[in-house]
Scaffold this motif. Structure first.
Motif, mmCIF file in Angstrom:
data_model
loop_
_atom_site.group_PDB
_atom_site.id
_atom_site.type_symbol
_atom_site.label_atom_id
_atom_site.label_comp_id
_atom_site.label_asym_id
_atom_site.label_seq_id
_atom_site.Cartn_x
_atom_site.Cartn_y
_atom_site.Cartn_z
ATOM 1 N N PRO A 250 26.962 114.059 -58.769
ATOM 2 C CA PRO A 250 26.895 112.819 -57.994
ATOM 3 C C PRO A 250 28.266 112.170 -57.885
ATOM 4 O O PRO A 250 29.121 112.312 -58.769
ATOM 5 N N ARG A 251 28.474 111.432 -56.816
ATOM 6 C CA ARG A 251 29.747 110.769 -56.563
ATOM 7 C C ARG A 251 29.850 109.512 -57.421
ATOM 8 O O ARG A 251 28.877 108.811 -57.648
ATOM 9 N N ALA A 252 31.063 109.249 -57.892
ATOM 10 C CA ALA A 252 31.290 108.054 -58.699
ATOM 11 C C ALA A 252 31.072 106.808 -57.843
ATOM 12 O O ALA A 252 31.317 106.828 -56.635
ATOM 13 N N PRO A 253 30.622 105.724 -58.454
ATOM 14 C CA PRO A 253 30.384 104.487 -57.694
ATOM 15 C C PRO A 253 31.668 103.991 -57.020
ATOM 16 O O PRO A 253 32.763 104.111 -57.561
ATOM 17 N N VAL A 254 31.491 103.420 -55.812
ATOM 18 C CA VAL A 254 32.610 102.891 -55.042
ATOM 19 C C VAL A 254 32.299 101.455 -54.665
ATOM 20 O O VAL A 254 31.186 101.140 -54.237
ATOM 21 N N ALA A 255 33.266 100.572 -54.832
ATOM 22 C CA ALA A 255 33.067 99.168 -54.474
ATOM 23 C C ALA A 255 32.775 99.032 -52.991
ATOM 24 O O ALA A 255 33.316 99.789 -52.166
ATOM 25 N N ALA A 256 31.935 98.064 -52.629
ATOM 26 C CA ALA A 256 31.516 97.895 -51.237
ATOM 27 C C ALA A 256 32.704 97.668 -50.317
ATOM 28 O O ALA A 256 32.769 98.227 -49.211
ATOM 29 N N GLN A 257 33.659 96.860 -50.753
ATOM 30 C CA GLN A 257 34.809 96.572 -49.900
ATOM 31 C C GLN A 257 35.681 97.809 -49.685
ATOM 32 O O GLN A 257 36.339 97.960 -48.648
ATOM 33 N N ASP A 258 35.691 98.722 -50.677
ATOM 34 C CA ASP A 258 36.446 99.965 -50.522
ATOM 35 C C ASP A 258 35.699 100.963 -49.645
ATOM 36 O O ASP A 258 36.307 101.682 -48.849
ATOM 37 N N GLU A 259 34.382 101.008 -49.802
ATOM 38 C CA GLU A 259 33.579 101.958 -49.015
ATOM 39 C C GLU A 259 33.687 101.667 -47.527
ATOM 40 O O GLU A 259 33.655 102.579 -46.697
ATOM 41 N N ALA A 260 33.845 100.408 -47.171
ATOM 42 C CA ALA A 260 33.954 100.042 -45.760
ATOM 43 C C ALA A 260 35.237 100.574 -45.138
ATOM 44 O O ALA A 260 35.329 100.736 -43.915
ATOM 45 N N ARG A 261 36.236 100.841 -45.977
ATOM 46 C CA ARG A 261 37.522 101.341 -45.464
ATOM 47 C C ARG A 261 37.658 102.849 -45.601
ATOM 48 O O ARG A 261 38.703 103.417 -45.285
ATOM 49 N N GLU A 262 36.620 103.513 -46.070
ATOM 50 C CA GLU A 262 36.644 104.971 -46.200
ATOM 51 C C GLU A 262 36.214 105.632 -44.898
ATOM 52 O O GLU A 262 35.567 105.028 -44.058
ATOM 53 N N GLU A 263 36.574 106.881 -44.793
ATOM 54 C CA GLU A 263 36.140 107.701 -43.657
ATOM 55 C C GLU A 263 35.482 108.966 -44.198
ATOM 56 O O GLU A 263 36.070 109.667 -45.009
ATOM 57 N N ARG A 264 34.275 109.224 -43.788
ATOM 58 C CA ARG A 264 33.522 110.383 -44.261
ATOM 59 C C ARG A 264 33.505 111.451 -43.167
ATOM 60 O O ARG A 264 33.048 111.200 -42.049
ATOM 61 N N VAL A 265 33.988 112.637 -43.487
ATOM 62 C CA VAL A 265 34.050 113.750 -42.547
ATOM 63 C C VAL A 265 33.377 114.956 -43.178
ATOM 64 O O VAL A 265 33.672 115.301 -44.332
#
Length: 505
Positions: free
Chosen positions: A264-279
């Protein structure tokens, strides 16, 4: 009016082709875009359509003749016999064939190669409602080995896309539907879908490609052992290469575990997840990850290092590079020296050129050299077959051609199978030292690195020399430390005194 039929553009760096088969003879009626003949190059097979309706005139280039780009192949007398030619007897219309006009044609997944059962739709070049020409590229499929372009089997309008981008399709899936196509165009998918190797049972007897006949004779294969993918089941040169590679290749690796089955993926803060790009990972990248991890899990990988003084190789290269280019038409690089040095060392330490099969060790009495190449899609390893029997010029030409095909995504599966040893050059990216990972089931891989001037003690004096670190990763299960060190020392000796290669020392 007389219409000339000329050799079409054959692709980048391809200047000539061989006329393989004529499907028409003088006096036959031909329709617009009806296939007249088939050309073979060293890379692809090209079908030549009729530029006009009429009657077949003179055939200028006979079967087996080599022709250049834009050379005259034949002539057509236009305005006569303009009625469309009947469909070939090799592809009779199915019971549910559409009407002669306004019909629809299914776009199916083309042949993907031995052991490949599925692909991912990576890109659609056309959208629903757009008109398409016959043989125009509709989409691109991605397998775990190569990218496959899918051409339109007929002219018409793209009516439906069945498999959107990102969809995984099997080898017999329908990709799209083209409407407004002539009925004759629907014969092509039927012919392709027919069982391979049935050319002798069709109404039209089409001989196998001359290059394929020669390749089968050299490989000791009969026509029944090769699945033909050419017109009417005709066996092509690449079909023979695929059959040879399949016979010698190890069993395909198991499918890559789905993301859900991995950690499983490590937890990511909501504000950081919004700036991620999933490909989504490409199939090629998934396969690279799986094979490299399998290599770490299965083999006892150990790396030994050494360094080589590149002074003599660089001097020799600078002295002869212009003459070499003038005579052979290819630049003299460092890879041919390293390939030759490795082939020389593998003869003395054969276990580095071997592989484990169960409880057996399989020694290779030949060298199929894998040359790792970085591409926009990921790392691929095209194989130069029988590199130990090749000259410097042959090696440089093969590396240049394979490298270009790798960057263009045009490598076939057969070109990446059967390697016995691999060379990886991280120096082109500036790497000073690294520990390469084995390319299973191989037992050795040589890592080249950046050439850097360093102070060295030479006969009691400090001199600046162009030095390169070498790394040999090997499978300690069958290669002992002594063998690995000996191999690397022999490579070092051959490069520091290239004359040893000529004297077989």
């Amino acid at each position: 009016m007389t219409i000339e039929v000329r050799v079409p553009t054959l692709g980048e760096s391809v200047t000539e082709a061989t006329v393989a088969t004529w499907f028409k003879k003088p006096g036959d009626a031909v329709a617009v875009d009806e296939m007249l003949c088939e050309l073979e190059t060293d890379k692809v097979t090209v079908e030549v359509p009729s530029p006009s309706a009429g009657v077949m005139g003179e055939i200028v280039a006979a079967e087996g003749e080599t022709v250049g780009v834009n050379a005259l192949l034949a002539t057509i007398t236009a305005g006569e016999g303009t009625a469309p030619a009947p469909a070939p007897a090799a592809a009779p219309a199915p019971a549910a064939a559409p009407a002669a006009s306004g019909g629809s044609v299914d776009v199916m997944v083309p042949t993907l190669g031995e052991s490949v059962t599925e692909a991912t739709v990576s890109t659609w070049f056309k959208q629903v409602g757009e008109s398409v020409a016959q043989d125009e590229m509709l989409c691109e499929l991605e397998t775990d080995k190569v990218s496959v372009e899918v051409p339109a089997p007929a002219a018409g309008v793209l009516a439906e896309i069945v498999a959107p981008e990102g969809a995984t399709v099997d080898a017999s899936a329908k990709l799209a539907v083209i409407s407004g196509a002539a009925a004759g165009a629907t014969m092509a998918p039927a012919a392709v879908a027919a069982a391979p190797g049935t050319a002798t049972t069709t109404g039209k007897d089409v001989a196998n490609a001359p290059s394929a006949e020669k390749a089968m004779a050299e490989a000791g294969l009969s026509a029944g052992q090769v699945s033909g993918t050419g017109r009417d089941g005709r066996i092509m040169k690449e079909d023979v290469a695929r059959a040879v590679a399949t016979a010698s290749a190890p069993a395909p690796a198991a499918a890559v575990p789905s993301p859900a089955a991995q950690a499983p993926r490590a937890p990511v803060a909501a504000q950081d997840e919004a700036r991620e790009e999933r490909v989504r990972m490409t199939r090629l990248r998934q396969t690279i990850a799986k094979r490299l991890k399998d290599a770490q899990n299965a083999a006892a990988i150990l790396t030994t290092f050494n360094e080589v003084d590149m002074t003599e190789v660089m001097a020799l290269r600078n002295e002869y590079k212009e003459l070499f280019l003038k005579k052979h038409g290819v630049k003299l690089g460092f890879m041919s020296f390293f390939t030759k040095a490795c082939c020389h060392a593998l003869k003395e330490v054969p276990e580095v050129n071997a592989e484990i099969d169960g409880t057996d060790i399989v020694y290779k009495n030949f060298v199929h050299m894998g040359v790792a190449a970085g591409t926009p899609q990921g790392l691929v390893v095209p194989v130069i077959r029988d590199a130990d029997a090749m000259s410097f010029a042959d090696i440089e030409k093969a590396i240049a051609e394979k490298g270009k095909r790798a960057r263009d995504g045009k490598l076939s599966m057969a070109e990446m199978q059967g390697g016995t040893f691999t060379i990886s050059n991280g120096g082109v990216y500036g790497s000073l030292m690294s520990s390469p990972i084995l390319n299973p089931p191989q037992s050795g891989i040589l890592g080249m690195h950046k050439i850097q001037d360093r102070p060295m003690a030479i006969n009691g004096e400090v001199k600046i020399r162009p030095m390169m670190y070498l790394a040999l990763s090997y499978d300690h299960r069958i290669v002992d430390g002594k063998g690995a060190v000996t191999f690397l020392v022999r490579v070092k000796e051959a490069l520091e005194d290239p004359r040893r290669l000529l004297m077989d020392l």
